[in-house]
Write an enzyme that holds these catalytic residues in place. Structure first.
Site, PDB file in Angstrom:
ATOM      1  N   THR A  76       0.854  -1.192   0.000  1.00  0.00           N
ATOM      2  CA  THR A  76       0.000   0.000   0.000  1.00  0.00           C
ATOM      3  C   THR A  76       0.887   1.238   0.000  1.00  0.00           C
ATOM      4  OG1 THR A  76      -0.208  -0.137   2.420  1.00  0.00           O
ATOM      5  CG2 THR A  76      -2.016  -1.054   1.114  1.00  0.00           C
ATOM      6  N   ALA A  77       0.403   2.264  -0.673  1.00  0.00           N
ATOM      7  CA  ALA A  77       1.164   3.492  -0.865  1.00  0.00           C
ATOM      8  C   ALA A  77       1.177   4.345   0.413  1.00  0.00           C
ATOM      9  CB  ALA A  77       0.524   4.302  -1.998  1.00  0.00           C
ATOM     10  N   SER A 104       5.511  -1.213  -1.293  1.00  0.00           N
ATOM     11  CA  SER A 104       4.932  -0.578  -2.484  1.00  0.00           C
ATOM     12  C   SER A 104       5.976   0.246  -3.225  1.00  0.00           C
ATOM     13  CB  SER A 104       3.778   0.330  -2.067  1.00  0.00           C
ATOM     14  OG  SER A 104       3.384   1.146  -3.146  1.00  0.00           O
ATOM     15  N   TYR A 132       5.326  -1.391 -10.494  1.00  0.00           N
ATOM     16  CA  TYR A 132       4.555  -1.086 -11.694  1.00  0.00           C
ATOM     17  C   TYR A 132       5.592  -0.987 -12.807  1.00  0.00           C
ATOM     18  CZ  TYR A 132       0.608   0.406  -8.717  1.00  0.00           C
ATOM     19  OH  TYR A 132      -0.418   0.461  -7.800  1.00  0.00           O
ATOM     20  N   THR A 158       2.416  -5.509 -10.358  1.00  0.00           N
ATOM     21  CA  THR A 158       0.978  -5.211 -10.354  1.00  0.00           C
ATOM     22  C   THR A 158       0.522  -4.960 -11.781  1.00  0.00           C
ATOM     23  OG1 THR A 158       1.125  -4.334  -8.140  1.00  0.00           O
ATOM     24  CG2 THR A 158      -0.785  -3.657  -9.428  1.00  0.00           C
ATOM     25  N   ARG A 167     -11.187   7.267  -8.446  1.00  0.00           N
ATOM     26  CA  ARG A 167     -11.554   7.267  -7.023  1.00  0.00           C
ATOM     27  C   ARG A 167     -12.304   8.551  -6.723  1.00  0.00           C
ATOM     28  NH1 ARG A 167      -6.035   4.755  -5.861  1.00  0.00           N
ATOM     29  NH2 ARG A 167      -6.112   3.106  -7.430  1.00  0.00           N
ATOM     30  N   LYS A 222       0.353  -9.543  -9.642  1.00  0.00           N
ATOM     31  CA  LYS A 222      -0.725  -9.128  -8.736  1.00  0.00           C
ATOM     32  C   LYS A 222      -1.836  -8.458  -9.530  1.00  0.00           C
ATOM     33  CE  LYS A 222      -1.590  -6.208  -4.696  1.00  0.00           C
ATOM     34  NZ  LYS A 222      -2.210  -4.993  -5.230  1.00  0.00           N
ATOM     35  N   HIS A 246      -7.179  -5.069  -6.377  1.00  0.00           N
ATOM     36  CA  HIS A 246      -6.595  -3.822  -5.886  1.00  0.00           C
ATOM     37  C   HIS A 246      -7.462  -3.216  -4.777  1.00  0.00           C
ATOM     38  CE1 HIS A 246      -3.240  -1.211  -7.653  1.00  0.00           C
ATOM     39  NE2 HIS A 246      -3.614  -0.527  -6.585  1.00  0.00           N
ATOM     40  N   ASP A 277      -5.933 -11.310  -1.964  1.00  0.00           N
ATOM     41  CA  ASP A 277      -6.179 -10.161  -1.084  1.00  0.00           C
ATOM     42  C   ASP A 277      -7.475  -9.459  -1.455  1.00  0.00           C
ATOM     43  OD1 ASP A 277      -5.688  -8.071  -2.975  1.00  0.00           O
ATOM     44  OD2 ASP A 277      -3.651  -7.716  -2.252  1.00  0.00           O
ATOM     45  N   GLY A 278      -7.982  -8.684  -0.476  1.00  0.00           N
ATOM     46  CA  GLY A 278      -9.238  -7.957  -0.657  1.00  0.00           C
ATOM     47  C   GLY A 278     -10.284  -8.400   0.347  1.00  0.00           C
ATOM     48  N   VAL A 280     -10.102  -9.206   3.578  1.00  0.00           N
ATOM     49  CA  VAL A 280      -9.776 -10.128   4.676  1.00  0.00           C
ATOM     50  C   VAL A 280      -9.710  -9.336   5.984  1.00  0.00           C
ATOM     51  CG1 VAL A 280      -8.032 -11.694   5.615  1.00  0.00           C
ATOM     52  CG2 VAL A 280      -8.506 -11.670   3.143  1.00  0.00           C
ATOM     53  N   GLY A 300      -4.375  -5.317   3.170  1.00  0.00           N
ATOM     54  CA  GLY A 300      -3.967  -3.965   2.811  1.00  0.00           C
ATOM     55  C   GLY A 300      -4.404  -2.959   3.867  1.00  0.00           C
ATOM     56  N   ARG A 301      -5.685  -2.599   3.833  1.00  0.00           N
ATOM     57  CA  ARG A 301      -6.171  -1.558   4.749  1.00  0.00           C
ATOM     58  C   ARG A 301      -5.998  -1.885   6.224  1.00  0.00           C
ATOM     59  NH1 ARG A 301      -9.501  -1.801   0.398  1.00  0.00           N
ATOM     60  NH2 ARG A 301      -9.765   0.100  -0.857  1.00  0.00           N
TER      61      ARG A 301
HETATM   62  C1  FNR Z   1      -3.401  -0.188  -2.294  1.00  0.00           C
HETATM   63  N1  FNR Z   1      -3.044  -1.224  -3.150  1.00  0.00           N
HETATM   64  C2  FNR Z   1      -1.866  -1.128  -3.869  1.00  0.00           C
HETATM   65  N2  FNR Z   1      -1.479  -2.162  -4.673  1.00  0.00           N
HETATM   66  C3  FNR Z   1      -0.312  -2.100  -5.363  1.00  0.00           C
HETATM   67  O1  FNR Z   1       0.012  -3.045  -6.071  1.00  0.00           O
HETATM   68  N3  FNR Z   1       0.491  -0.989  -5.250  1.00  0.00           N
HETATM   69  C4  FNR Z   1       0.180   0.065  -4.473  1.00  0.00           C
HETATM   70  O2  FNR Z   1       0.930   1.038  -4.382  1.00  0.00           O
HETATM   71  C5  FNR Z   1      -1.059   0.023  -3.779  1.00  0.00           C
HETATM   72  N4  FNR Z   1      -1.453   1.076  -2.996  1.00  0.00           N
HETATM   73  C6  FNR Z   1      -2.598   0.994  -2.251  1.00  0.00           C
HETATM   74  C7  FNR Z   1      -2.946   2.035  -1.409  1.00  0.00           C
HETATM   75  C8  FNR Z   1      -4.066   1.931  -0.594  1.00  0.00           C
HETATM   76  C9  FNR Z   1      -4.411   3.068   0.321  1.00  0.00           C
HETATM   77  C10 FNR Z   1      -4.848   0.743  -0.620  1.00  0.00           C
HETATM   78  C11 FNR Z   1      -6.051   0.582   0.272  1.00  0.00           C
HETATM   79  C12 FNR Z   1      -4.518  -0.279  -1.475  1.00  0.00           C
HETATM   80  C13 FNR Z   1      -3.826  -2.469  -3.184  1.00  0.00           C
HETATM   81  C14 FNR Z   1      -3.372  -3.435  -2.102  1.00  0.00           C
HETATM   82  O3  FNR Z   1      -2.126  -4.002  -2.413  1.00  0.00           O
HETATM   83  C15 FNR Z   1      -4.347  -4.616  -1.902  1.00  0.00           C
HETATM   84  O4  FNR Z   1      -4.594  -5.224  -3.156  1.00  0.00           O
HETATM   85  C16 FNR Z   1      -5.671  -4.220  -1.262  1.00  0.00           C
HETATM   86  O5  FNR Z   1      -5.496  -3.224  -0.306  1.00  0.00           O
HETATM   87  C17 FNR Z   1      -6.307  -5.451  -0.623  1.00  0.00           C
HETATM   88  O6  FNR Z   1      -7.545  -5.152  -0.123  1.00  0.00           O
HETATM   89  P1  FNR Z   1      -7.844  -4.785   1.440  1.00  0.00           P
HETATM   90  O7  FNR Z   1      -7.081  -5.750   2.322  1.00  0.00           O
HETATM   91  O8  FNR Z   1      -7.395  -3.375   1.615  1.00  0.00           O
HETATM   92  O9  FNR Z   1      -9.315  -4.956   1.517  1.00  0.00           O
END
Ligand code: FNR
Length: 347
Positions: A76-77, A104, A132, A158, A167, A222, A246, A277-278, A280, A300-301
């Site tokens: 996550t960023a 990330s 990326y 990714t 968004r 991913k 994502h 992921d997503g 959980v 992630g979150r």
């Molecule tokens: C992400 N995700 C993400 N994925 C990635 O490949 N590169 C990135 O930089 C980011 N940045 C990012 C920022 C934020 C704020 C979120 C919430 C998500 C996606 C992340 O890797 C993952 O796929 C999801 O967050 C999984 O879902 P949950 O666990 O947040 O529900």
């Protein structure tokens, strides 16, 4: 705070509303964002009894990295928007927990500093680096070399972002960039200036073949949801897949990851590992994903909520709660190891 929902509430109180929305939000009407969690809620567990599994062992190995439990930290960023200690705090907590942090490409701390933080806590931490692919392959190659030198053990490419997700919350809030004191440190080029991360719809399997040639690190893709892409990935010599939409931040109305999982597991046939992921949020979610074919899950979150609520301690707590819940759920399902979870335990 015991549950991830409680950590989220605490994080929301501490964060600026626009930053909370950046972390929490998804694309479009956020249907996929909601669907990820809802897919776990729609399924029930059918536990086994009297199996004599007194000793449980949660450890797994994915793409050559040992994990103390089948839960890793998805990339996550912008962790320094969540907490001043940012990615360093996350790395320390994850290394201490003995699992994988996927750093990330959009981290606000340099990969070298994240690796140093992890090494101060654990002798041999597992960091993976998320990439990326940039249309400038020479620059992409230089980022890969940097990650290799920092000691990362795998690359996660990714592939679900040919363009940036829409968004709506960020548009409404006017949130488009980091504040001037923060930067995406892994995008610095030779002259020290920071490049923007480019999303590109030109990328194809040819670029992946180039990457396969340019590094000997394990490669995971991913953002795979279609079983045909999973087959192509296996043919391309990829070492693992992250079944991901994502976190609902790219294509709205994309299938929830748990709904996509069984077909992907059938397509891959156990040849390479699957990480889902997503959505959980509970130990029972982890068990459902593993039973339906995942080798591990990513969060992630939840990590961002732990980080925003209480820094390193908060991330550590989130991981500890999930570990406890997972262990407890395994016991209640009559299973001793993640590998014993089978699809017949889920309705
Ligand atoms: C992400 N995700 C993400 N994925 C990635 O490949 N590169 C990135 O930089 C980011 N940045 C990012 C920022 C934020 C704020 C979120 C919430 C998500 C996606 C992340 O890797 C993952 O796929 C999801 O967050 C999984 O879902 P949950 O666990 O947040 O529900």
């Amino acid at each position: 705070m015991r549950t991830i929902a409680e950590f989220e509430a605490a994080a929301r109180e501490r964060l600026e509303p626009a930053h909370y929305d950046f972390f929490a939000g998804g694309a479009g009407d956020e249907r996929t964002l909601r669907a990820n969690e809802a897919a776990f809620g729609r399924r029930s567990l059918v536990p086994r009894v009297l199996r004599g599994n007194g000793k449980r062992d949660l450890a797994v190995e994915i793409a050559g990295s040992p994990l103390s439990m089948p839960v890793l930290v998805s990339p996550t960023a912008f962790h320094r928007l969540a907490h001043p200690d940012g990615e360093r705090a996350t790395a320390e907590a994850v290394a201490a927990a003995g699992t994988v942090m996927v750093v990330s490409m959009a981290a606000t701390t340099a990969i070298e500093d994240i690796a140093a933080a992890a090494r101060a806590v654990a002798a041999d931490p597992s960091l993976w680096f998320q990439l990326y692919l940039q249309p400038d392959l020479e620059f992409t190659g230089s980022v890969v070399r940097r990650a290799e030198r920092a000691g990362v053990r795998a690359l996660v490419v990714t592939v679900d972002s040919p363009v940036f997700g829409q968004r709506e919350r960020d548009h409404r809030n006017g949130f488009h960039d980091l504040p001037p004191e923060l930067a995406v440190e892994n995008m610095r080029d030779g002259s020290g200036s920071v490049r923007d991360i480019e999303m590109s719809a030109e990328l194809s399997w040819d670029h992946l073949a180039w990457l396969r040639e340019t590094t000997s690190l394990p490669l995971l893709l991913k953002g795979i949801l279609h079983p045909e892409d999973a087959r192509l990935a296996v043919a391309a010599g990829v070492d693992g897949l992250v079944v991901s939409n994502h976190g609902g931040r790219q294509l709205d109305t994309a299938v929830s990851t748990l709904d996509a999982l069984p077909e992907l597991a059938a397509a891959v046939g156990g040849v390479i590992p699957l990480v889902l992921d997503g959505g959980v949020r509970r130990g029972t979610d982890v068990v459902k994903a593993l039973a339906l074919g995942a080798n591990a899950v990513g969060i992630g979150r939840p990590v961002l909520w732990g980080l925003a609520a209480a820094g390193r301690e908060g991330v550590a707590e989130v991981l500890a709660r999930l570990r406890e819940e997972l262990d407890h759920t395994l016991a209640l399902c009559g299973a001793g190891t993640p590998g014993e979870l089978t699809a017949d335990l889920v309705r």
